[in-house]
Structures are given as structure tokens and as C-alpha cells.
Design a protein around this motif. Structure first.
Motif, mmCIF file in Angstrom:
data_model
loop_
_atom_site.group_PDB
_atom_site.id
_atom_site.type_symbol
_atom_site.label_atom_id
_atom_site.label_comp_id
_atom_site.label_asym_id
_atom_site.label_seq_id
_atom_site.Cartn_x
_atom_site.Cartn_y
_atom_site.Cartn_z
ATOM 1 N N ASP A 485 0.807 -1.215 0.000
ATOM 2 C CA ASP A 485 0.000 0.000 0.000
ATOM 3 C C ASP A 485 0.837 1.260 0.000
ATOM 4 O O ASP A 485 0.289 2.362 -0.065
ATOM 5 C CB ASP A 485 -0.927 0.015 1.227
ATOM 6 N N ASN A 486 2.153 1.144 0.072
ATOM 7 C CA ASN A 486 3.019 2.303 0.149
ATOM 8 C C ASN A 486 3.342 2.868 -1.220
ATOM 9 O O ASN A 486 4.080 3.845 -1.328
ATOM 10 C CB ASN A 486 4.320 1.929 0.874
ATOM 11 N N GLN A 487 2.813 2.285 -2.276
ATOM 12 C CA GLN A 487 3.073 2.790 -3.615
ATOM 13 C C GLN A 487 2.252 4.046 -3.876
ATOM 14 O O GLN A 487 1.166 4.211 -3.331
ATOM 15 C CB GLN A 487 2.722 1.730 -4.661
ATOM 16 N N PRO A 488 2.755 4.953 -4.726
ATOM 17 C CA PRO A 488 1.939 6.110 -5.123
ATOM 18 C C PRO A 488 0.708 5.653 -5.891
ATOM 19 O O PRO A 488 0.712 4.628 -6.575
ATOM 20 C CB PRO A 488 2.893 6.921 -6.011
ATOM 21 N N CYS A 489 -0.354 6.418 -5.783
ATOM 22 C CA CYS A 489 -1.637 6.082 -6.421
ATOM 23 C C CYS A 489 -2.064 7.249 -7.303
ATOM 24 O O CYS A 489 -2.129 8.394 -6.841
ATOM 25 C CB CYS A 489 -2.709 5.791 -5.371
ATOM 26 N N VAL A 490 -2.321 6.972 -8.568
ATOM 27 C CA VAL A 490 -2.800 7.970 -9.527
ATOM 28 C C VAL A 490 -4.291 7.709 -9.743
ATOM 29 O O VAL A 490 -4.681 6.645 -10.220
ATOM 30 C CB VAL A 490 -2.033 7.882 -10.858
ATOM 31 N N LEU A 491 -5.122 8.684 -9.382
ATOM 32 C CA LEU A 491 -6.574 8.567 -9.470
ATOM 33 C C LEU A 491 -7.080 9.454 -10.596
ATOM 34 O O LEU A 491 -6.935 10.680 -10.540
ATOM 35 C CB LEU A 491 -7.220 8.963 -8.139
ATOM 36 N N LEU A 492 -7.663 8.847 -11.630
ATOM 37 C CA LEU A 492 -8.237 9.573 -12.757
ATOM 38 C C LEU A 492 -9.754 9.568 -12.618
ATOM 39 O O LEU A 492 -10.376 8.500 -12.568
ATOM 40 C CB LEU A 492 -7.815 8.925 -14.080
ATOM 41 N N ILE A 493 -10.345 10.760 -12.571
ATOM 42 C CA ILE A 493 -11.800 10.898 -12.431
ATOM 43 C C ILE A 493 -12.312 11.625 -13.664
ATOM 44 O O ILE A 493 -12.066 12.824 -13.843
ATOM 45 C CB ILE A 493 -12.182 11.669 -11.156
ATOM 46 N N ASP A 494 -13.000 10.899 -14.521
ATOM 47 C CA ASP A 494 -13.619 11.497 -15.709
ATOM 48 C C ASP A 494 -15.019 11.975 -15.352
ATOM 49 O O ASP A 494 -15.690 11.381 -14.512
ATOM 50 C CB ASP A 494 -13.673 10.464 -16.831
ATOM 51 N N GLU A 495 -15.459 13.036 -16.021
ATOM 52 C CA GLU A 495 -16.748 13.687 -15.714
ATOM 53 C C GLU A 495 -16.767 14.104 -14.240
ATOM 54 O O GLU A 495 -17.662 13.743 -13.466
ATOM 55 C CB GLU A 495 -17.921 12.760 -16.041
ATOM 56 N N LEU A 496 -15.783 14.897 -13.877
ATOM 57 C CA LEU A 496 -15.637 15.317 -12.476
ATOM 58 C C LEU A 496 -16.820 16.153 -12.003
ATOM 59 O O LEU A 496 -17.156 16.147 -10.808
ATOM 60 C CB LEU A 496 -14.329 16.100 -12.326
ATOM 61 N N ASP A 497 -17.467 16.875 -12.909
ATOM 62 C CA ASP A 497 -18.564 17.750 -12.500
ATOM 63 C C ASP A 497 -19.770 16.979 -11.982
ATOM 64 O O ASP A 497 -20.625 17.550 -11.294
ATOM 65 C CB ASP A 497 -18.985 18.639 -13.672
ATOM 66 N N LEU A 498 -19.852 15.684 -12.265
ATOM 67 C CA LEU A 498 -20.978 14.894 -11.764
ATOM 68 C C LEU A 498 -20.842 14.552 -10.286
ATOM 69 O O LEU A 498 -21.781 14.025 -9.696
ATOM 70 C CB LEU A 498 -21.103 13.600 -12.570
ATOM 71 N N LEU A 499 -19.700 14.827 -9.692
ATOM 72 C CA LEU A 499 -19.502 14.566 -8.267
ATOM 73 C C LEU A 499 -19.900 15.752 -7.395
ATOM 74 O O LEU A 499 -19.742 15.689 -6.172
ATOM 75 C CB LEU A 499 -18.040 14.205 -7.994
ATOM 76 N N VAL A 500 -20.400 16.819 -8.008
ATOM 77 C CA VAL A 500 -20.793 18.007 -7.240
ATOM 78 C C VAL A 500 -22.098 17.719 -6.519
ATOM 79 O O VAL A 500 -23.105 17.353 -7.134
ATOM 80 C CB VAL A 500 -20.931 19.226 -8.163
ATOM 81 N N THR A 501 -22.098 17.859 -5.217
ATOM 82 C CA THR A 501 -23.296 17.683 -4.387
ATOM 83 C C THR A 501 -23.681 19.024 -3.765
ATOM 84 O O THR A 501 -23.053 20.055 -4.028
ATOM 85 C CB THR A 501 -23.039 16.642 -3.289
ATOM 86 N N ARG A 502 -24.704 19.001 -2.951
ATOM 87 C CA ARG A 502 -25.178 20.261 -2.371
ATOM 88 C C ARG A 502 -24.135 20.878 -1.447
ATOM 89 O O ARG A 502 -23.858 22.069 -1.532
ATOM 90 C CB ARG A 502 -26.486 20.015 -1.619
ATOM 91 N N ASN A 503 -23.531 20.076 -0.575
ATOM 92 C CA ASN A 503 -22.491 20.620 0.313
ATOM 93 C C ASN A 503 -21.080 20.411 -0.232
ATOM 94 O O ASN A 503 -20.110 20.796 0.414
ATOM 95 C CB ASN A 503 -22.596 19.985 1.703
ATOM 96 N N GLN A 504 -20.960 19.769 -1.414
ATOM 97 C CA GLN A 504 -19.686 19.576 -2.105
ATOM 98 C C GLN A 504 -18.668 18.826 -1.241
ATOM 99 O O GLN A 504 -17.458 19.024 -1.352
ATOM 100 C CB GLN A 504 -19.107 20.918 -2.560
ATOM 101 N N SER A 505 -19.153 17.914 -0.398
ATOM 102 C CA SER A 505 -18.258 17.183 0.497
ATOM 103 C C SER A 505 -17.462 16.111 -0.232
ATOM 104 O O SER A 505 -16.320 15.818 0.142
ATOM 105 C CB SER A 505 -19.068 16.546 1.632
ATOM 106 N N VAL A 506 -18.050 15.524 -1.279
ATOM 107 C CA VAL A 506 -17.345 14.461 -1.995
ATOM 108 C C VAL A 506 -16.093 15.002 -2.669
ATOM 109 O O VAL A 506 -14.990 14.446 -2.547
ATOM 110 C CB VAL A 506 -18.286 13.795 -3.014
ATOM 111 N N LEU A 507 -16.246 16.111 -3.383
ATOM 112 C CA LEU A 507 -15.084 16.703 -4.048
ATOM 113 C C LEU A 507 -14.059 17.186 -3.035
ATOM 114 O O LEU A 507 -12.843 17.071 -3.259
ATOM 115 C CB LEU A 507 -15.533 17.865 -4.934
ATOM 116 N N TYR A 508 -14.528 17.720 -1.922
ATOM 117 C CA TYR A 508 -13.581 18.212 -0.920
ATOM 118 C C TYR A 508 -12.748 17.073 -0.342
ATOM 119 O O TYR A 508 -11.525 17.200 -0.184
ATOM 120 C CB TYR A 508 -14.328 18.933 0.195
ATOM 121 N N ASN A 509 -13.367 15.947 -0.023
ATOM 122 C CA ASN A 509 -12.620 14.820 0.546
ATOM 123 C C ASN A 509 -11.585 14.284 -0.433
ATOM 124 O O ASN A 509 -10.443 13.993 -0.059
ATOM 125 C CB ASN A 509 -13.584 13.707 0.950
#
Length: 752
Positions: A485-509
Motif C-alpha cells: 500500500d506504500n506505492q503512489p496512487c494515480v486517481l483519474l476521475i472522468d466527468e468530475l462535474d458529476l460529483l458536485v453535491t449540495r455541500n460539495q463534500s465528496v469533491l472536498y474529501n
């Protein structure tokens, strides 16, 4: 041993054993000891004539059992067994239940260890250097290690005797089959048969063996067959992952099965998701009873014809059900003939493709090109960003936001860079890393991204709340991380705007995790909106908008280069035709996907015209046909003259303003949907700035309902109010093409 009949109304009589008579030592006819059951008489329909009833009463039907004792072994419904593949296979007689050591070729009672790569058994004392105890985790023998290094390895051979393979080795080399018994019965001629569900090894699927497949892994299929009991060798054990992890000393005939393989659609499904264990337990009895009653009391003429075929089947030497099933009759092959043990290459299965058919195949959007042209600068920027983030020990605050209009190669460029970096990792030039790709359109809700990320990292599936807790612990506490688990992790999120919620907590985390010390997380977000960070909360935009990369729309030269690179080596298009298609698309949106679709459709039109001309004798000897500008024009008219575009062109004046305001609002917010209240406010501003009278909220609501009835827009179900959600049912490019040249409303082009 008593036998339990599947028919609950059956009468059980005492067991009678028949002595075995061996005529040929090399092949003897095996006998089964079983409990005979009286035939089951089902209800008789009053509509059937007396002659049909007498005819049916003379028939002798199958007798089903839950368990049978065959050749000294007990077999019951739900068991997994080995099945012979060919009748003339002499190696099936060699069936050692204990594997020999690959070095000394002895069995003994000494502890043996199994290689996780080749599945060979080795005594601890025969290894060099010898081991005192079994090591924890995976263990690979020295032969496999040298083979991975590219060295030529010669395995030792047994002195003075033939190397005997176990049933496990034969199964994994496609010399045996594994099957699950679903039902057992005795035929009227006294032979015992069962209906089985086949297992296959990964090599026998359309995808082939993948790196994540274990050596002992099998797939359960949805293919069934009727198999004679004489072709059964003995039992094996196919376990789920939980049982397989605990099977440390269960013998050599233990296999893992986690997925079911659809032999028709070539798709996989996790067995844990197939919630049919209770239904199978309930349906196993009822189905067998229903089949028995149906055989004895069928009311239709088709059932009587089927019974007539069943009576004639044993006389002709063949069973009517599943003629390709494994059995012991000469001249027939055991196993899954209709699936094929190996994947047949396309060039053997198919005829030679024409030039136009090759062009259609290479212009498909699903065909990934080897090289992505016109995006070298952007790909270099992405590669330098990822390399810098991976080389950084802390990966502190590494986020990249990629934006651009649809069809400009954003996702494909990132994936191409990741493929190139994977080759550099294999060469040892950069350190290993973990890559996770997530598309926001595939998530049921924004919160589901937590469990998708955690499952990709750990391989375990939990709820999104538990996954969020575990991810917070993983990215915040470095002491809890293991070596893997100590390896670097590259996270690619396509269509990032679909993760916007009312309090925007998902994008913040997600954007806050890279800022943690020792998180080693790199986030790459992709969306179509340029100013998405400015529309979010300051705590999110400060983490998201530091590094950006813009993908501009393609011009006609770039589109022409993309199409030409796809058609390299295929002389199917006129040069003017490719340029014409590129200029048309560049004038509308610059979407490369639409340009490829137009050219592919033009090739289909030309291919259809060529086949139509070849049927005429005077045109049959004509030379090869190239895709012309007329074919491209026909494809463009077909694409942009679709029924929904004609509806938008001919709709009312207010409906055109409604659609224009909706496109403008969706582009301004970067979201895929909006509410009726926001749309009405935007429409009132457009009307005020262009001298149009605002019609009122009630009139707008009626216009939205009419467009929803035409399926131009998608309206949220429920009460019609100001918070009702609206969404375009077609791409915004189609709306722009239909309305930008409107003669009655020329000002619409400014907002499209």
C-alpha cells in the motif's frame, strides 16, 4: 447407501446390488447401485382423449434422484466432479490422488509446498536451500523465477518411468472438464445420467487468461449439458473465495470460482451478486416435480410429439437432449463443443475483409489507435506532471484539472500517457504506482466513488460510509500502510462535474487527501467546463485550480490528420472527402468523435452502393470504389437531418428560446442537468437583453412539458414545480446545429 429421490411422492423399495462383471480390464462397464422408485403419476387433464391417455400410460419415464452410489462413490446434486473429455484418452486411467515431488518424484508423508505460479509440489528438504517451515504468503519455485528472468529452464524428469499427471494438471491443461451436478436420473434402459453446469478455465474464455487470474481459478458458466455417469472420474472441490482462503490442507483437487461467465455474451458477473442460493434451494425440488408431472401429463400435441422423439431417441443410439453433451458413446467428443476449448482467431473464422470494411472497422470509436496525433504538447505536460508527482516522496497537493469541449481527446490522452508510463515501470526507469480510473457517469451516486476507490486499492467491497472511513485512515496515517500500500496512487476521475453535491463534500474529501503528508495520492480530474473551480466553494477551488490543462477544439487540419492516421495503409477515401468531412465538423463543434462517425457512415454508404452495383452485370467488372464527397454529404445529411433535429428546427419560437436558454445554462454551470427555476431566470435574462417579451412561468411550464413529450428534454417524474430537474436528451451540438441558423431568431447563435 440409501438414495433420496427428488420426487417426494416416490415409494422407496429395498436396495438391490448387481455384481460387477469385468470383460475388458482396460475398459469395464461400471454399474450403479441405487434405490429404485416407482413411477410418479401426475394429474390428468380432462381435455385429453382416452387414446392419448392410454398411449401416455405405456411410456416409461425417467426416475430422478438426489443421490446415487455409482462405482463405489457417492454422487449427489450439488457435487463438483471431473469428467472425461474423450473416450479414447488413455491417460484418464492414470489418476494419482497424491502429487509427486517435482525434484525427487516421491510421495511419502513429508510436508510439501506448492508453487503459486506453476502449481508444482516440492518437498521442503528437496529445495535449494532447503526450507524448515512453510513460508507465509505467496511462494514461487526457483524454476518459475528463472523462467520469468528469461532463462531457459529444463525441469527434471523421473528416472526410468513416465511422468504421471494428476487430475488437477489435466483440468488446467484442457484435458479434463469440471462440472457441477444439477440433477440425477436413471434412463429407461438402466443407464444413469446427470445434468451438469460446466466450469471452464480462463484460457477458454473470449478474454483469455489475465494477469489477475489465479492458477487454480475456474469460471462457472451458464451452459448445461446431459452427461452419462460413466464419463465421471471422481470428485473435485470448487470453492468461493472465502472457503478457498481457508482451504490450507484440503488436497490437490481444490479450485477457486468467484465469477460466472456468460458463454453467449462473453461477460462476467460476480457470484456474490447472483442472489439465487435460496431460490435454487426452493426451485430444485419444484422444478423437478414440475418436469416429472409435465412428462406424464402433457396436454398439447407438441408434448406428445416430443414424447415420441424421446422414445425413438434411445433406439437410434442418441439422446434427444443436448446432443453435444459429454457421454461414453464412441465417436463423440466430451465437453463444451458449442463453446470451443480455445478461442478461434478472427482470420480463421471470418472471410477476408474488403477495403471499405477495413475502413469501417478502424473508424469505430471503440477502436483504440496506437498513437494519438495532434496532442503531443498536452501529453508531454501530463507525463511530466505524473512523473514529478510519483518521484516526490510525499506527493503533497498534487491535483491536475483538465478541461475542454467534448471530443477533444482528454481522456484518451491521459490513458495513452498511462500506457507509456506502464512500459517505463516495467523497464525500471520509474517506481511502481497504482492507477485507478473512474467515470462519473458509471456511479449511481457521487458517494459511491468512495467504495469504488477502496475496492480498487484493497480488493474488498464495503459500503461507502465504511469506505470513506478506511480511506481517511489510509491517506492520513502512514504507519498503517503495508509495503504494497506504500506505492503512489494515480486517481483519474472522468466527468468530475458529476460529483458536485449540495455541500460539495465528496469533491472536498477527494481533493483534500493529496494534501495529507505521506498520502502519495495524485488526482487528475476531467470535465467539459472551463470555470468549474470558480463555481465551487473556496476550500475546493484552492485545491483544484492550482494546475490546469486546456484542450481546445480541433481545427479542420487536425481532424484531417486524425482521420488520415486511422486510415493509414487503407486506400478507401478520396482526399477531398476526408477534408470535406473535417471542415464540416470543425465549423460546428470540432468534435473528433463526430468526424470519425461521419466518415464511418460514409464508408458504409459507399460499401452498400458497391454491393448494389456488383449485382448488375455491366458494372460488375468496374474497379475499386472510393468514398467520395457525395457519400460524406449523404452521411452528414443523415446525421444532422435526424428526426429530433427536424423537430427542433420546426418547433415554436418560444420552444427555440427555451432550448437555447437550457444549452446556455448547462454550459454556464458545467452540469448535465438544471432546474426549471434556474432555466426560467436564464430565459428571462435572454429575452430582456434581446428585446423579447417574457411569456410567464405558466407558459414556460407548458412549453417544457411539450418538449418532454417529444423526448427532446428529459423531465423529472413527479409534480411539476419550480424545482423540477430538466436534462437534454441529445448532445448540445445537435441543438446548436438546429437553431444557430434560425431566420426568425438570429440572436440565438450568440448563446449556442
Amino acid at each position: 447407501m440409501s438414495i433420496q429421490s427428488s420426487a417426494r411422492s416416490a415409494r422407496i423399495t429395498p436396495l438391490t446390488k448387481t455384481p460387477k462383471s469385468v470383460k475388458n480390464p482396460s475398459r469395464r462397464r461400471r454399474k450403479a447401485s441405487s434405490i429404485e422408485t416407482s413411477p410418479i403419476s401426475g394429474p390428468i387433464s380432462p381435455d385429453v382423449s382416452e387414446t392419448k391417455r392410454r398411449k401416455r400410460s405405456k411410456d416409461v419415464k425417467r426416475v430422478y434422484y438426489k443421490k446415487v452410489v455409482y462405482d463405489g462413490g457417492e454422487f449427489e446434486v450439488g457435487d463438483d466432479v471431473y469428467v472425461k473429455r474423450r473416450e479414447d484418452s488413455c491417460s484418464d486411467n492414470e489418476d494419482p490422488e497424491v502429487e509427486e515431488c517435482r525434484i525427487c518424484f516421491n510421495v511419502g508423508k513429508t510436508i510439501m509446498i506448492e508453487c503459486d505460479d506453476c502449481l508444482g509440489g516440492f518437498h521442503l528438504k528437496c529445495l535449494k536451500p532447503p526450507l524448515k517451515q512453510v513460508p507465509e504468503g505467496d511462494w514461487i519455485c526457483g524454476f518459475c523465477q528463472e523462467r520469468k528472468l528469461g532463462k531457459k529452464v529444463e525441469l527434471p524428469m523421473p528416472p526410468g518411468k513416465k511422468l504421471i499427471r494428476t487430475a488437477k494438471e489435466k483440468l488446467l491443461s484442457s484435458d479434463l472438464w469440471a462440472v457441477r451436478i444439477e440433477s440425477l436420473w436413471k434412463e429407461p434402459n438402466g443407464t444413469y445420467w446427470f445434468r451438469g453446469r460446466w466450469y471452464i478455465i480462463p484460457e477458454e474464455t473470449a478474454a483469455g487468461r489475465q494477469p489477475h487470474n489465479l492458477r487454480r481459478e475456474l469460471y462457472r458458466t451458464n451452459d448445461f449439458a446431459d452427461v452419462e455417469m460413466e464419463s465421471v472420474l471422481r470428485h473435485c472441490s470448487v470453492m468461493n473465495p472465502k472457503e478457498f482462503s481457508k482451504a490450507t490442507n484440503e488436497g490437490d483437487d481444490v479450485f477457486l470460482c468467484e465469477y460466472e461467465y456468460d458463454v453467449h455474451w462473453h461477460s462476467f458477473k460476480r457470484l456474490a451478486e447472483i442472489d439465487n442460493e435460496k431460490e435454487d434451494d426452493k426451485d430444485s425440488d419444484s422444478d423437478e416435480e414440475w418436469e416429472c408431472h409435465k412428462d406424464l401429463s402433457s396436454d398439447t400435441d407438441e408434448d406428445l410429439d416430443l414424447e415420441e422423439e424421446n422414445r425413438k431417441g434411445p433406439v437410434n443410439g442418441q439422446l434427444p437432449t443436448h446432443q453435444l453433451a459429454a457421454n461414453s458413446r464412441k465417436g463423440q467428443i466430451y465437453g463444451l463443443q458449442k463453446i470451443g476449448t480455445k478461442k478461434i482467431p478472427d482470420h480463421v473464422r471470418c472471410r477476408k475483409q474488403t477495403v471499405l470494411e477495413k475502413a469501417q472497422a478502424t473508424l469505430l470509436l471503440a477502436t483504440l489507435p496506437k498513437h494519438l496525433p495532434c496532442r503531443n504538447k498536452e501529453m508531454d505536460d501530463i507525463a511530466s506532471f505524473i512523473k514529478g508527482a510519483i518521484c516526490d516522496d510525499q506527493c503533497l497537493g498534487r491535483c491536475l484539472y483538465i478541461h475542454g469541449v467534448p471530443g477533444t481527446g482528454k481522456t484518451m490522452s491521459v490513458l495513452s500517457v498511462m500506457r507509456n508510463l506502464r512500459s517505463e515501470v516495467d523497464a525500471g526507469s520509474i517506481k511502481p504506482y497504482c492507477f485507478i480510473e473512474i467515470n462519473g457517469l458509471r456511479l449511481g451516486s457521487p458517494e459511491n466513488i468512495y467504495k469504488v476507490i477502496y475496492e480498487a486499492i484493497s480488493g474488498h467491497r464495503v459500503g461507502w460510509r465504511k469506505a470513506l472511513q478506511l480511506l481517511n485512515e489510509r491517506f492520513s496515517d502512514d504507519n498503517k500502510l503495508g509495503k504494497e500500500d506504500n506505492q503512489p496512487c494515480v486517481l483519474l476521475i472522468d466527468e468530475l462535474d458529476l460529483l458536485v453535491t449540495r455541500n460539495q463534500s465528496v469533491l472536498y474529501n477527494i481533493l483534500d487527501w493529496p494534501t495529507k503528508p505521506h498520502s502519495k495520492l495524485v488526482v487528475i480530474g476531467i470535465a467539459n467546463t472551463m470555470d468549474l473551480p470558480e463555481k465551487l466553494l473556496p476550500r475546493i477551488s484552492s485545491r483544484m485550480g492550482i494546475q490546469r490543462l486546456c484542450f481546445g477544439p480541433y481545427n479542420y487540419q487536425q481532424l484531417q490528420e486524425i482521420i488520415s492516421s486511422r486510415l493509414k495503409g487503407i486506400d478507401a477515401f478520396e482526399k477531398q472527402a476526408v477534408e470535406f468531412a473535417s471542415r464540416k465538423v470543425a465549423a460546428i463543434s470540432g468534435d473528433a468523435r463526430r468526424a470519425l462517425e461521419i466518415c464511418r457512415r460514409a464508408a458504409e454508404v459507399a460499401d452498400y452502393r458497391l454491393k448494389k452495383l456488383s449485382s448488375i452485370p455491366e458494372y460488375a467488372s468496374a474497379g475499386k470504389l472510393l468514398v467520395s464527397m457525395a457519400d460524406v454529404e449523404a452521411a452528414i445529411q443523415e446525421m444532422f437531418q435526424a428526426p429530433h433535429i427536424q423537430v427542433m428546427k420546426r418547433c415554436s419560437r418560444l420552444s427555440k428560446i427555451f432550448l437555447t436558454a437550457m444549452v446556455h445554462e448547462l454550459y454556464r454551470t458545467g452540469m448535465c442537468e438544471t432546474t426549471f427555476e434556474k432555466l426560467a431566470i436564464t430565459l428571462s435574462r435572454l429575452c430582456a437583453s434581446n428585446g423579447e417579451a417574457f411569456p410567464g412561468w405558466d407558459t414556460l411550464l407548458k412549453v417544457g412539458c411539450k418538449l418532454g413529450e417529444c423526448r427532446i428534454i428529459i423531465c423529472e417524474a413527479g409534480a411539476k414545480h419550480r424545482l423540477q430537474k430538466l436534462q437534454l436528451n441529445f448532445p448540445s451540438d445537435d441543438v446548436a446545429f438546429a437553431l444557430k441558423d434560425s431566420p426568425e431568431l438570429p440572436w440565438l447563435a450568440k448563446f449556442l
